[in-house]
Design a protein around this motif. Structure first.
Motif, PDB file in Angstrom:
ATOM      1  N   PRO A   1      48.593  49.145  31.620  1.00  0.00           N
ATOM      2  CA  PRO A   1      47.240  49.714  31.750  1.00  0.00           C
ATOM      3  C   PRO A   1      46.176  48.934  30.987  1.00  0.00           C
ATOM      4  O   PRO A   1      45.004  48.945  31.380  1.00  0.00           O
ATOM      5  CB  PRO A   1      47.405  51.134  31.175  1.00  0.00           C
ATOM      6  N   ASP A   2      46.562  48.279  29.899  1.00  0.00           N
ATOM      7  CA  ASP A   2      45.576  47.543  29.092  1.00  0.00           C
ATOM      8  C   ASP A   2      45.639  46.038  29.346  1.00  0.00           C
ATOM      9  O   ASP A   2      45.169  45.244  28.529  1.00  0.00           O
ATOM     10  CB  ASP A   2      45.777  47.828  27.612  1.00  0.00           C
ATOM     11  N   GLN A   3      46.203  45.639  30.472  1.00  0.00           N
ATOM     12  CA  GLN A   3      46.367  44.216  30.777  1.00  0.00           C
ATOM     13  C   GLN A   3      45.414  43.823  31.906  1.00  0.00           C
ATOM     14  O   GLN A   3      45.427  44.412  32.980  1.00  0.00           O
ATOM     15  CB  GLN A   3      47.812  43.949  31.191  1.00  0.00           C
ATOM     16  N   VAL A   4      44.568  42.818  31.638  1.00  0.00           N
ATOM     17  CA  VAL A   4      43.600  42.345  32.627  1.00  0.00           C
ATOM     18  C   VAL A   4      43.707  40.827  32.710  1.00  0.00           C
ATOM     19  O   VAL A   4      43.730  40.147  31.680  1.00  0.00           O
ATOM     20  CB  VAL A   4      42.151  42.732  32.246  1.00  0.00           C
ATOM     21  N   TYR A   5      43.775  40.314  33.937  1.00  0.00           N
ATOM     22  CA  TYR A   5      43.768  38.870  34.152  1.00  0.00           C
ATOM     23  C   TYR A   5      42.430  38.464  34.760  1.00  0.00           C
ATOM     24  O   TYR A   5      42.061  38.912  35.840  1.00  0.00           O
ATOM     25  CB  TYR A   5      44.902  38.443  35.080  1.00  0.00           C
ATOM     26  N   LEU A   6      41.699  37.617  34.065  1.00  0.00           N
ATOM     27  CA  LEU A   6      40.439  37.074  34.551  1.00  0.00           C
ATOM     28  C   LEU A   6      40.668  35.654  35.029  1.00  0.00           C
ATOM     29  O   LEU A   6      41.539  34.945  34.512  1.00  0.00           O
ATOM     30  CB  LEU A   6      39.389  37.084  33.443  1.00  0.00           C
ATOM     31  N   TYR A   7      39.887  35.217  36.015  1.00  0.00           N
ATOM     32  CA  TYR A   7      40.095  33.871  36.538  1.00  0.00           C
ATOM     33  C   TYR A   7      38.783  33.295  37.051  1.00  0.00           C
ATOM     34  O   TYR A   7      37.804  34.007  37.254  1.00  0.00           O
ATOM     35  CB  TYR A   7      41.150  33.883  37.650  1.00  0.00           C
TER      36      TYR A   7
ATOM     37  N   GLY B   1      42.107  26.960  38.929  1.00  0.00           N
ATOM     38  CA  GLY B   1      43.059  26.403  37.976  1.00  0.00           C
ATOM     39  C   GLY B   1      43.027  27.015  36.595  1.00  0.00           C
ATOM     40  O   GLY B   1      43.584  26.441  35.661  1.00  0.00           O
ATOM     41  N   VAL B   2      42.412  28.196  36.440  1.00  0.00           N
ATOM     42  CA  VAL B   2      42.337  28.796  35.112  1.00  0.00           C
ATOM     43  C   VAL B   2      42.481  30.310  35.195  1.00  0.00           C
ATOM     44  O   VAL B   2      41.945  30.951  36.096  1.00  0.00           O
ATOM     45  CB  VAL B   2      41.020  28.411  34.403  1.00  0.00           C
ATOM     46  N   MET B   3      43.235  30.878  34.257  1.00  0.00           N
ATOM     47  CA  MET B   3      43.464  32.324  34.199  1.00  0.00           C
ATOM     48  C   MET B   3      43.571  32.736  32.733  1.00  0.00           C
ATOM     49  O   MET B   3      44.184  32.042  31.925  1.00  0.00           O
ATOM     50  CB  MET B   3      44.759  32.674  34.950  1.00  0.00           C
TER      51      MET B   3
ATOM     52  N   GLU C   1      51.775  28.335  39.580  1.00  0.00           N
ATOM     53  CA  GLU C   1      52.171  29.343  38.594  1.00  0.00           C
ATOM     54  C   GLU C   1      51.091  30.415  38.454  1.00  0.00           C
ATOM     55  O   GLU C   1      51.387  31.595  38.247  1.00  0.00           O
ATOM     56  CB  GLU C   1      52.442  28.672  37.243  1.00  0.00           C
ATOM     57  N   ILE C   2      49.848  30.019  38.555  1.00  0.00           N
ATOM     58  CA  ILE C   2      48.752  30.997  38.524  1.00  0.00           C
ATOM     59  C   ILE C   2      48.737  31.806  39.816  1.00  0.00           C
ATOM     60  O   ILE C   2      48.477  33.012  39.814  1.00  0.00           O
ATOM     61  CB  ILE C   2      47.411  30.285  38.290  1.00  0.00           C
ATOM     62  N   ASP C   3      49.036  31.142  40.931  1.00  0.00           N
ATOM     63  CA  ASP C   3      49.119  31.837  42.222  1.00  0.00           C
ATOM     64  C   ASP C   3      50.136  32.974  42.177  1.00  0.00           C
ATOM     65  O   ASP C   3      49.945  34.013  42.814  1.00  0.00           O
ATOM     66  CB  ASP C   3      49.514  30.864  43.336  1.00  0.00           C
ATOM     67  N   LYS C   4      51.236  32.783  41.442  1.00  0.00           N
ATOM     68  CA  LYS C   4      52.281  33.810  41.379  1.00  0.00           C
ATOM     69  C   LYS C   4      51.750  35.109  40.785  1.00  0.00           C
ATOM     70  O   LYS C   4      52.200  36.198  41.143  1.00  0.00           O
ATOM     71  CB  LYS C   4      53.458  33.306  40.537  1.00  0.00           C
ATOM     72  N   VAL C   5      50.780  34.991  39.869  1.00  0.00           N
ATOM     73  CA  VAL C   5      50.220  36.184  39.216  1.00  0.00           C
ATOM     74  C   VAL C   5      49.058  36.761  40.009  1.00  0.00           C
ATOM     75  O   VAL C   5      48.985  37.974  40.236  1.00  0.00           O
ATOM     76  CB  VAL C   5      49.755  35.839  37.783  1.00  0.00           C
ATOM     77  N   LEU C   6      48.156  35.893  40.465  1.00  0.00           N
ATOM     78  CA  LEU C   6      46.921  36.346  41.095  1.00  0.00           C
ATOM     79  C   LEU C   6      47.029  36.469  42.608  1.00  0.00           C
ATOM     80  O   LEU C   6      46.215  37.152  43.228  1.00  0.00           O
ATOM     81  CB  LEU C   6      45.780  35.376  40.759  1.00  0.00           C
ATOM     82  N   GLY C   7      47.991  35.776  43.197  1.00  0.00           N
ATOM     83  CA  GLY C   7      48.102  35.760  44.647  1.00  0.00           C
ATOM     84  C   GLY C   7      47.446  34.521  45.219  1.00  0.00           C
ATOM     85  O   GLY C   7      46.523  33.953  44.613  1.00  0.00           O
ATOM     86  N   PRO C   8      47.876  34.086  46.382  1.00  0.00           N
ATOM     87  CA  PRO C   8      47.362  32.842  46.964  1.00  0.00           C
ATOM     88  C   PRO C   8      45.918  32.930  47.446  1.00  0.00           C
ATOM     89  O   PRO C   8      45.312  31.904  47.733  1.00  0.00           O
ATOM     90  CB  PRO C   8      48.328  32.577  48.131  1.00  0.00           C
TER      91      PRO C   8
END
Length: 304
Positions: free
Chosen positions: A61-67, A127-129, A114-121
């Motif tokens: 719940p407290d995890q956010v990925y910005l890109y 290139g940054v997350m 590797e970033i695609d695996k988390v955020l989706g294609p």
């Protein structure tokens, strides 16, 4: 006769070296315009494959990925944002123009997939997350000294809310207030659409909108609901020294309870054949009109 290039690299007069240099400049200029929302990003389906096979990872719940370069750079510069770890390609790290020695958080050089695996294609991450925690919550009471607020009544599209945030920052609004239900939570999509604005303006999600509007009234705000059939133009509806603009979702508009709770209903007069606008465009126009009204000294406004 030309001299040999003893360095082993391309000669200074090699046209391909100049082409590469100017290509990099054009790409940087194009990326900057996309980050500012001046030109659209390419359609994801034309750039990415495998979207149908991707499943989002489970997040706490407290995890956010910005890109995105601009979004992540703004988050890194925000002292109120708790940063956990930076993931970046070698190329993106250079374009971020940050000093990793003073970054203060772990970082990892990774390939784009590797970033695609988390955020989706489909995510245009450049290139940054950045893994972060959500921004601290704010209370409405903290906004009592701000003369201009923006309130959203169940605007669900994070792209629209992100665009609205950009306009709110541009016109120096004190906060964007939304409901907890039927509104986007803080996320990478919202932050990317806001292009850095999420770090510059409080995004406050409340439980009950009618109660929140009532609290704004107690804090001295005049609340104006935008409605295509409002009884008067927006510019003739302003009153008082503090204004909260209330906009509804596309299609449904303001809910009945919201319409009954605001201080006044107003319309944006449009002389052309089209009588309605995307909510983010309407928000920008309304904010501009509100700033024109609030520009005079408070004493002059009080005399109206």
């Amino acid at each position: 006769m030309s001299k040999d290039n003893k360095s082993g690299g391309k000669a200074a007069s090699d046209p391909s070296a100049k082409d590469t240099h100017y290509a990099n400049l054009r790409r940087a200029h194009r990326d900057a315009k996309r980050e500012r929302g001046e030109i659209p990003t390419p359609q994801p389906q034309k750039r990415r494959r495998g979207a149908e096979d991707w499943k989002p990872p489970a997040l706490a719940p407290d995890q956010v990925y910005l890109y995105g370069l601009h979004t992540v750079r703004a988050a890194l510069d925000n002292p109120e944002r708790k940063k956990i770890k930076l993931f970046t390609t070698q190329n993106a790290l250079a374009r971020l123009e940050i000093d990793v020695e003073t970054l203060g958080i772990p970082f990892e050089i990774v390939p784009p997939h590797e970033i695609d695996k988390v955020l989706g294609p489909d995510a245009i991450h450049q290139g940054v997350m950045l893994e972060t925690r959500p921004l601290p919550t704010r209370r409405l009471e903290a906004l009592k000294d701000s003369p201009l607020l923006l309130v959203l009544d169940q605007v669900t599209d994070p792209h629209n809310v992100g665009a609205i945030m950009r306009s709110a920052v541009a016109f120096n609004a004190g906060a964007v207030i939304t409901t907890q239900r039927h509104s986007p939570t803080e996320s990478g999509v919202l932050a990317k659409s806001a292009s850095g604005a999420l770090e510059l303006i409080p995004y406050i999600q409340i439980t009950n909108l009618a109660d929140a509007i009532g609290e704004l009234h107690k804090l001295g705000f005049s609340t104006i609901g935008l409605d295509s059939e409002g009884p008067a133009p927006l510019e003739s509806t302003f009153s008082g020294d503090k204004v909260a603009l209330v906009l509804g979702s596309e299609g449904k508009g303001l809910r009945q309870k919201t319409r009954e709770t605001v201080s006044a209903l107003a319309r944006l007069d449009m002389p052309g054949a089209i009588k309605s606008l995307n909510v983010s465009n309407a928000a920008a126009i309304a904010l501009y009109a509100a700033r024109l009204y609030l520009k005079p000294e408070s004493g002059a406004k009080a005399a109206r």
